[in-house]
Scaffold this motif. Structure first.
Motif, PDB file in Angstrom:
ATOM      1  N   UNK A  43      -2.626  -2.321  -2.708  1.00  0.00           N
ATOM      2  CA  UNK A  43      -1.478  -1.412  -2.788  1.00  0.00           C
ATOM      3  C   UNK A  43      -1.055  -1.146  -4.230  1.00  0.00           C
ATOM      4  N   UNK A  44      -1.007  -2.197  -5.033  1.00  0.00           N
ATOM      5  CA  UNK A  44      -0.556  -2.064  -6.415  1.00  0.00           C
ATOM      6  C   UNK A  44       0.683  -2.913  -6.659  1.00  0.00           C
ATOM      7  N   UNK A  45       1.414  -2.582  -7.696  1.00  0.00           N
ATOM      8  CA  UNK A  45       2.597  -3.357  -8.076  1.00  0.00           C
ATOM      9  C   UNK A  45       3.761  -3.097  -7.125  1.00  0.00           C
ATOM     10  N   UNK A  46       4.407  -4.167  -6.707  1.00  0.00           N
ATOM     11  CA  UNK A  46       5.613  -4.067  -5.890  1.00  0.00           C
ATOM     12  C   UNK A  46       6.800  -3.845  -6.820  1.00  0.00           C
ATOM     13  N   UNK A  47       7.632  -2.853  -6.513  1.00  0.00           N
ATOM     14  CA  UNK A  47       8.782  -2.569  -7.384  1.00  0.00           C
ATOM     15  C   UNK A  47      10.126  -2.951  -6.752  1.00  0.00           C
ATOM     16  N   UNK A  48      10.164  -3.106  -5.428  1.00  0.00           N
ATOM     17  CA  UNK A  48      11.370  -3.607  -4.759  1.00  0.00           C
ATOM     18  C   UNK A  48      10.933  -4.737  -3.829  1.00  0.00           C
ATOM     19  N   UNK A  49      11.372  -5.942  -4.141  1.00  0.00           N
ATOM     20  CA  UNK A  49      10.988  -7.127  -3.373  1.00  0.00           C
ATOM     21  C   UNK A  49      12.195  -7.624  -2.588  1.00  0.00           C
ATOM     22  N   UNK A  50      12.071  -7.653  -1.262  1.00  0.00           N
ATOM     23  CA  UNK A  50      13.178  -8.083  -0.406  1.00  0.00           C
ATOM     24  C   UNK A  50      12.789  -9.358   0.334  1.00  0.00           C
ATOM     25  N   UNK A  51      13.351 -10.474  -0.099  1.00  0.00           N
ATOM     26  CA  UNK A  51      13.117 -11.750   0.576  1.00  0.00           C
ATOM     27  C   UNK A  51      14.086 -11.853   1.751  1.00  0.00           C
ATOM     28  N   UNK A 102       7.945 -18.384  -4.737  1.00  0.00           N
ATOM     29  CA  UNK A 102       6.542 -17.975  -4.768  1.00  0.00           C
ATOM     30  C   UNK A 102       6.398 -16.455  -4.821  1.00  0.00           C
ATOM     31  N   UNK A 103       7.244 -15.721  -4.109  1.00  0.00           N
ATOM     32  CA  UNK A 103       7.145 -14.258  -4.176  1.00  0.00           C
ATOM     33  C   UNK A 103       7.563 -13.736  -5.552  1.00  0.00           C
ATOM     34  N   UNK A 104       8.573 -14.355  -6.155  1.00  0.00           N
ATOM     35  CA  UNK A 104       8.970 -13.960  -7.517  1.00  0.00           C
ATOM     36  C   UNK A 104       7.825 -14.220  -8.489  1.00  0.00           C
ATOM     37  N   UNK A 105       7.208 -15.397  -8.379  1.00  0.00           N
ATOM     38  CA  UNK A 105       6.083 -15.739  -9.256  1.00  0.00           C
ATOM     39  C   UNK A 105       4.964 -14.716  -9.129  1.00  0.00           C
ATOM     40  N   UNK A 106       4.761 -14.234  -7.922  1.00  0.00           N
ATOM     41  CA  UNK A 106       3.658 -13.306  -7.660  1.00  0.00           C
ATOM     42  C   UNK A 106       3.945 -11.897  -8.160  1.00  0.00           C
ATOM     43  N   UNK A 121       6.121 -10.714 -12.667  1.00  0.00           N
ATOM     44  CA  UNK A 121       5.475 -10.371 -13.940  1.00  0.00           C
ATOM     45  C   UNK A 121       5.211  -8.876 -14.120  1.00  0.00           C
ATOM     46  N   UNK A 122       4.781  -8.183 -13.069  1.00  0.00           N
ATOM     47  CA  UNK A 122       4.529  -6.739 -13.170  1.00  0.00           C
ATOM     48  C   UNK A 122       5.834  -5.981 -13.401  1.00  0.00           C
ATOM     49  N   UNK A 123       6.913  -6.414 -12.720  1.00  0.00           N
ATOM     50  CA  UNK A 123       8.215  -5.785 -12.941  1.00  0.00           C
ATOM     51  C   UNK A 123       8.650  -5.956 -14.391  1.00  0.00           C
ATOM     52  N   UNK A 124       8.411  -7.147 -14.946  1.00  0.00           N
ATOM     53  CA  UNK A 124       8.793  -7.415 -16.329  1.00  0.00           C
ATOM     54  C   UNK A 124       7.973  -6.558 -17.300  1.00  0.00           C
ATOM     55  N   UNK A 125       6.699  -6.403 -17.004  1.00  0.00           N
ATOM     56  CA  UNK A 125       5.842  -5.586 -17.872  1.00  0.00           C
ATOM     57  C   UNK A 125       6.307  -4.131 -17.900  1.00  0.00           C
ATOM     58  N   UNK A 138      15.083  -7.006  -7.230  1.00  0.00           N
ATOM     59  CA  UNK A 138      14.904  -8.243  -6.484  1.00  0.00           C
ATOM     60  C   UNK A 138      16.072  -8.395  -5.507  1.00  0.00           C
ATOM     61  N   UNK A 139      15.754  -8.514  -4.233  1.00  0.00           N
ATOM     62  CA  UNK A 139      16.796  -8.568  -3.200  1.00  0.00           C
ATOM     63  C   UNK A 139      16.667  -9.867  -2.412  1.00  0.00           C
ATOM     64  N   UNK A 140      17.748 -10.611  -2.362  1.00  0.00           N
ATOM     65  CA  UNK A 140      17.777 -11.860  -1.606  1.00  0.00           C
ATOM     66  C   UNK A 140      18.719 -11.703  -0.418  1.00  0.00           C
ATOM     67  N   UNK A 141      18.166 -11.750   0.794  1.00  0.00           N
ATOM     68  CA  UNK A 141      19.006 -11.728   1.989  1.00  0.00           C
ATOM     69  C   UNK A 141      19.424 -13.171   2.241  1.00  0.00           C
TER      70      UNK A 141
END
Length: 306
Positions: free
Chosen positions: A112-120, A151-155, A158-162, A168-171
């Motif tokens: 898929x590529x880089x994830x830009x919105x991560x919802x845990x 683990x999802x943040x670690x994964x 880095x691409x978001x930072x680059x 980053x969304x924490x439910x």
């Protein structure tokens, strides 16, 4: 910069930021577009995870759906496609397993590529008193509700930072801000999830990564079945929340870069009083609101029979 200048700067900015909040009461924040963003949702096979996926589908986002159940995830993908989603990817992932999270994350990045919105969003609850909860269930609660976020943040971070771009969304839960009788392991896991999210957000700011936003969601019980049988003593004051309402509020919070979303609004008052009242008075308030008995009628999500 000396003490006087820094103090003056702090006072001036304090006034400005308070005025900003006041103005926002009358002029809503502008909503950012999520069209074309790659949105990964854990626990997407049911409940709030599914409803968020459907909201994002109608807004033109590309969806990456993770769940431990194949059928539920496939149904979410089908519904999202009906809602107008052009790109939906489903993955079987056990978020309690670090190796599985990293393996599936690598697969997502390749396909898929880089994830830009991560919802845990994935979460579990034992519904047992601490002394009665098996060690295995306590460990599972911490693995899904807390460690999976690491683990999802670690994964994906880095691409978001680059790119200096991402969200980053924490439910989490209101139980991550105040202890609840009968939810010791769940509260611990959600307290940890909130602390983790806040800390990483500060790290991003200190590194100048101001394009990476954070939203921490702290709702009361939601009528998804996860806390079936639970509720407050006075529902008019602290009602059990409807899933569609919560999903829409979360999407709105993400699109307006809202850092904290606490639902219902009455909890802002309760949580504020927690830190202001004497302990005995705070306990009395808890008794009045029924906090000592929230879990007495807990049934949890009933498994479907084959």
């Amino acid at each position: 910069m000396n003490f006087l200048l820094e103090t003056l700067q702090m006072l001036v900015l304090s006034i400005y930021y308070n005025l900003e909040v006041f103005v926002r009461l009358f002029i809503p924040a502008r909503k950012k577009s999520v069209s074309g963003e790659v949105v990964l949702i854990t626990g997407a096979g049911s409940g709030i995870g599914r409803l968020m996926a459907l909201e994002f589908a109608s807004l033109g986002a590309s969806l990456v759906l993770w769940d431990i159940g194949v059928e539920g995830n496939a149904e979410t993908a089908r519904l999202a496609t009906e809602k107008g989603a052009t790109t939906v990817h489903t993955y079987l992932c056990d978020c309690s397993n670090k190796a599985d999270v990293y393996r599936v994350a690598d697969q997502v990045k390749r396909e898929v590529g880089d994830v830009s919105i991560l919802i845990n969003n994935a979460g579990i609850v034992t519904g047992k008193k601490f002394i009665e909860a098996p060690d295995s269930l306590i460990e599972k609660t911490m693995e899904v509700n807390t460690m999976a976020h690491f683990w999802t943040y670690k994964a994906f971070l880095p691409a978001m930072m680059a790119n200096n771009h991402g969200h980053l969304v924490s439910i989490a839960s209101s139980a991550g801000m105040i202890g609840v009788n009968g939810l010791a392991d769940y509260c611990a896991s959600k307290f940890a999830a909130i602390g983790f999210a806040e800390s990483v957000a500060l790290e991003m700011l200190s590194l100048g990564k101001d394009g990476i936003k954070t939203t921490i969601v702290c709702p009361f019980f939601i009528n998804t079945g996860m806390f079936e049988g639970c509720g407050s003593k006075w529902p008019r004051l602290i009602p059990t929340l409807e899933p569609v309402y919560v999903a829409k509020k979360i999407i709105n919070a993400i699109r307006t870069d809202q850092v904290y979303l606490i639902l219902p609004r009455s909890l802002y008052v309760v949580l504020g009083l927690k830190n202001l009242l004497p302990v005995k008075l705070a306990v009395l308030l808890g008794v009045y609101l029924g906090a000592f008995n929230f879990m007495d009628a807990f049934k949890g999500r009933v498994k479907k029979t084959q």
